[in-house]
Design an enzyme around this catalytic site. Structure first.
Site, PDB file in Angstrom:
ATOM      1  CG  HIS A 160      -1.689  -1.236   1.442  1.00 22.38           C
ATOM      2  ND1 HIS A 160      -2.918  -1.511   0.898  1.00 22.38           N
ATOM      3  CD2 HIS A 160      -1.334  -2.357   2.133  1.00 22.38           C
ATOM      4  CE1 HIS A 160      -3.305  -2.722   1.270  1.00 22.38           C
ATOM      5  NE2 HIS A 160      -2.350  -3.277   2.010  1.00 22.38           N
ATOM      6  CB  SER A 281      13.638  22.915 -14.650  1.00 19.82           C
ATOM      7  OG  SER A 281      12.862  24.090 -14.722  1.00 19.82           O
ATOM      8  CE  LYS A 287      11.905  19.570 -10.724  1.00 21.11           C
ATOM      9  NZ  LYS A 287      10.779  20.096 -11.487  1.00 21.11           N
ATOM     10  CD  GLU A 294       9.187  12.695 -15.257  1.00 21.20           C
ATOM     11  OE1 GLU A 294       8.206  13.388 -14.958  1.00 21.20           O
ATOM     12  OE2 GLU A 294      10.308  13.191 -15.488  1.00 21.20           O
TER      13      GLU A 294
END
Ligand code: ARG
Length: 461
Positions: A160, A281, A287, A294
């Site tokens: 979970h 970024s 970043k 992704e």
């Protein structure tokens, strides 16, 4: 037939094809990916035809020379693809006739584009399954290597997405090894169904020429020959099976990607991904984005979509060939290309994943991950498991109230919950104690993982 009707099939037509219908029906923009397989199939077909004396030796030689010339025109980018000729097959055949005249017109004897295209796709897929499996094998080895390196790295195991019990990072990586090994096996097992030759089925019913299908299959390296001509020209199961196997691979890569995205975040900091596989970024200088996982996660959708496309494409088709089947190529090619690049990029990236052992360890302690070990300890002291579960539940509640981990309890504190608890409890509920105690096939103890790595290496030799 007017001068403007199609030269390969225009005989019974009085009007040329509507310009937009031509554009609408043409597949050459994408099926030219099959060109070299189409030539390979034609070489085998023509060779067989000359052996059964449907073509003369000199006709065969002219055809072979012509096909050879076309092959170099294609590979050097000089071939002039034309949508007027609809698809890869008619482009090549028409060029052959341009080059060698009469013999070129005889190549299609005893053959139809229906068995031709089915053969081309199988030749294409056969090659690409081998290429994909080579990359999968690299990925499997990379997972084993990293698991070996991280066999003593403790991390929380989750259910979970809540910290559940301590495991090793090696154990976690081997879970992916198992998934990708099944994927590898599935592709291997599907190979024999892909490697079946439809040629000879002609349009749908076979052909009246004295063909030798065994010989054509031998030249093309097909292990099997299709047994029913209607089935052979219309069957795309092999492509659907591939699309399904590809979807499973993407689903596994996507789960792995999801974890890498989470784990490389500042909130987890379990792993760092190589700079060379991330991007920055344009606005936020701090970043480092996990683009590769992704994108892989994102590409899963199209591969699943391709499977659904192919299943839907087939479901309403009466026997035998229908033009619908031209729609099989783009989803199939897309799944092949996507899966190849995603597996390859993971095979390249996995060896460069760095585990942040300290953070994994700190996180493994949080969330009372050895509570089960305390319950097991009480069972060994004679308590029924349900009672032990209750005792530990109360101990954890006390821990939460007093902001303490179980390992920070004093012996007196423990004994308030159960008088059977002794000083040996501290070993039992330590992270190492917990991990080492799960010492059976499939369990997380480093000794078991060490064996699993050995077994894994042997299984993919
Ligand atoms: N381009 C067609 C395909 O991809 C080739 C077969 C065409 N056959 C036909 N009878 N129109 O399926």
């Amino acid at each position: 037939m007017t001068s403007e009707t199609n030269q390969l099939w225009g005989g019974r037509f009085n009007q040329p094809t509507d310009e937009f219908v031509k554009i609408f029906g043409a597949s050459v923009s994408f099926d030219k990916a099959l060109a070299l397989y189409d030539i390979e199939g034609s070489i085998a077909h023509a060779t067989m035809l000359s052996e059964v004396e449907v073509l003369t030796e000199s006709e065969l030689n002219e055809i072979l020379n012509g096909l050879d010339k076309i092959k170099s025109e294609i590979t050097s980018g000089k071939f002039n693809w034309s949508i007027d000729l609809e698809d890869v097959h008619m482009n090549i055949e028409s060029r052959l006739t341009e080059i060698c005249g009469e013999p070129g017109k005889k190549l299609h004897t005893g053959r139809s584009r229906n068995d031709q295209v089915a053969t081309d796709i199988r030749l294409y897929l056969r090659d690409h399954v081998v290429m994909i499996n080579q990359e999968l094998k690299k990925l499997l080895n990379a997972l084993l290597d990293l698991a070996e390196k991280e066999n003593n790295t403790i991390m929380p195991g989750f259910t979970h997405l809540q910290a559940a019990q301590p495991i090793t990072f090696g154990h976690h990586l081997l879970a992916y090894f198992e998934m990708f090994k099944r994927d590898y096996e599935r592709l291997q097992e599907s190979y024999k169904r892909i490697n079946t030759m439809p040629l000879g089925s002609a349009a749908l019913a076979g052909t009246s020429y004295p063909i030798n299908r065994e010989r054509t299959a031998e030249i093309l390296g097909f292990e099997r020959i299709s047994q029913n001509s209607l089935d052979a020209v219309s069957d795309r199961d092999f492509a659907i099976e591939f699309a399904s196997n590809a979807s499973l691979i993407m689903m596994h890569l996507s789960r792995f990607s999801e974890e890498l995205v989470l784990w490389s975040s500042a909130q987890f900091e379990f792993v760092s991904l190589p700079d060379s596989f991330c991007t920055g970024s344009s606005i936020m200088p701090q970043k480092k984005n996990p683009d590769v996982p992704e994108l892989v996660r994102g590409k899963t959708g199209r591969v699943t979509g391709n499977l659904v496309s192919l299943l839907t494409l087939m479901k309403g088709q009466p026997l035998a060939y229908n033009k619908d089947n031209q729609e099989d190529k783009e989803p199939l090619f897309d799944s092949v290309e996507t899966i190849y690049s995603c597996v390859r990029i993971f095979a390249d990236m996995v060896p460069k994943i760095e585990a942040n052992k300290q953070n994994m360890l700190i996180s493994a302690i949080k969330g009372y991950t050895t509570a089960t070990d305390l319950a097991d300890y009480l069972v060994k002291k004679g308590l029924p498991f349900r009672d032990a579960h209750d005792v530990v539940g109360r101990a954890v509640a006390h821990g939460i109230d007093s902001d303490k981990d179980l390992s920070e309890f004093s012996l007196d504190e423990f004994q308030e919950f159960n008088s059977n608890i002794d000083s040996d409890v501290f070993d039992a509920i330590s992270l190492e104690g917990s991990i080492n105690s799960r010492d059976h096939l499939g369990g997380t103890s480093p000794k078991q993982i060490f064996n699993a790595i050995k077994v894994g290496r042997n299984s993919i030799k």
